[in-house]
Design an enzyme around this catalytic site. Sequence first.
Site, short mmCIF file in Angstrom:
data_model
loop_
_atom_site.label_atom_id
_atom_site.label_comp_id
_atom_site.label_asym_id
_atom_site.label_seq_id
_atom_site.Cartn_x
_atom_site.Cartn_y
_atom_site.Cartn_z
N ASN A 120 49.31 -5.55 2.69
CA ASN A 120 49.52 -4.11 2.55
C ASN A 120 50.09 -3.86 1.16
O ASN A 120 51.13 -4.43 0.79
CB ASN A 120 50.49 -3.63 3.63
CG ASN A 120 50.82 -2.16 3.51
OD1 ASN A 120 51.55 -1.75 2.60
ND2 ASN A 120 50.33 -1.36 4.44
N CYS A 168 41.16 9.63 -5.78
CA CYS A 168 39.72 9.81 -5.54
C CYS A 168 39.47 10.95 -4.56
O CYS A 168 38.42 11.01 -3.92
CB CYS A 168 39.09 8.52 -5.04
SG CYS A 168 39.77 7.93 -3.48
#
Length: 391
Positions: free
Chosen positions: A274, A335
């Site tokens: 992670n 994004c």
Amino acid sequence: MLQVRVKPGIEDRVRGFFPWIYRPEIASYSRKPKKGELVVVRDFGGKFLGYGYINPEVNIAVRILSFDKEEPINKELIKKRIKEAYNYRKRLYTNSNAFRLIHSEGDLLPGLIVDVYGEYTVIEFTTYGMNKFRDTVIESLVELLRPKGIYEKENLTAKKVEGVNAKEGTVYGNVPEEITIWEHDLKYVINIPQGQKTGFFLDQRNSRRFVRSLVEPGDRCLDVFCHTGGFALNMKKMGAGEVIAVDISGLALEVGRKNEELNGLSGIEWVEANAFDFMRELVSKGEKFDLVVIDPPSFAKNRHAVPNALRGYKELCVRGLKLVKPGGYLAIFSCSFHITEQHLLEVLTQASYDVRRQVRVIAKTFQDKDHPWILQMPNTLYLKGVWVEVV
């Protein structure tokens, strides 16, 4: 053809070439609409605004393909738009055999994504209305590109929201599980069926090129949310010493290792973890880097997710700034259209204040030019990055 009238005040935005009509903006229909059918859009007084297709079940009810009264929507128009998009790409110098051929609204074909990977093509239909032109799109691509194979990706959001009934798989010729493309002086293995998006982040080509200008031989570099290692490979190619690439996807890292070997490179440490936790661990150990690139997935699929997304971005910026040596560089990307360039600048400012580090912006980068954005439609500018030097 179904007639759709918009409420007063909406017509100016449509005449300004904004191609979406939201469901609450519709005043009336000439009859009950059917999902995916073609429509004529008119202002409240009945004057022509455009031709589009409709899905009355979703928020973006109408998407306009033509603002010209003499240019109705038909197979010929779809083929014409695809040919125009291809001619535009031929004029670009991308220095790669992989590129985006159709970028939805950016190429006046809302609901259609087409990526070219050498001799193979990947298509994705994101709206019900465009999916009705599926056979025409495939036929046109075969005529234009003569590909060895065309693969259709299933868009889960389109399936859930729009009701697109697409079955993922090869729809023309043969497409191997893995293919190899080249970009600049590097090669990349692409796993189309299992890769994110259509297989590769083509939109970051410009940023992968720019990162090379910041790397000095022997630099220590960190690529966070590395996917298959686009930034890490370019860092290593330019002579970086230690490069750490971290991603939560073991499959992506496996492809990254293949890319490293394919290019005759070595020394990249691929870490399955992670990213938030891994960066926290690096900070706790006092690790420092000359260059840190953070390119997370979209944290904000809609405007309601923005506050939580910004908290995530700030956390990434705080940890990134703590990891960069004085005189080193940090890049942060979004994004999602909903996370703007200004949002990135604000969280960077807040993070720099919290960690007491002065930064100066050295560059801003956006999606590359084969992912065109429309001035009248800010939604089409989705990818943006801010690069700073940590003083």
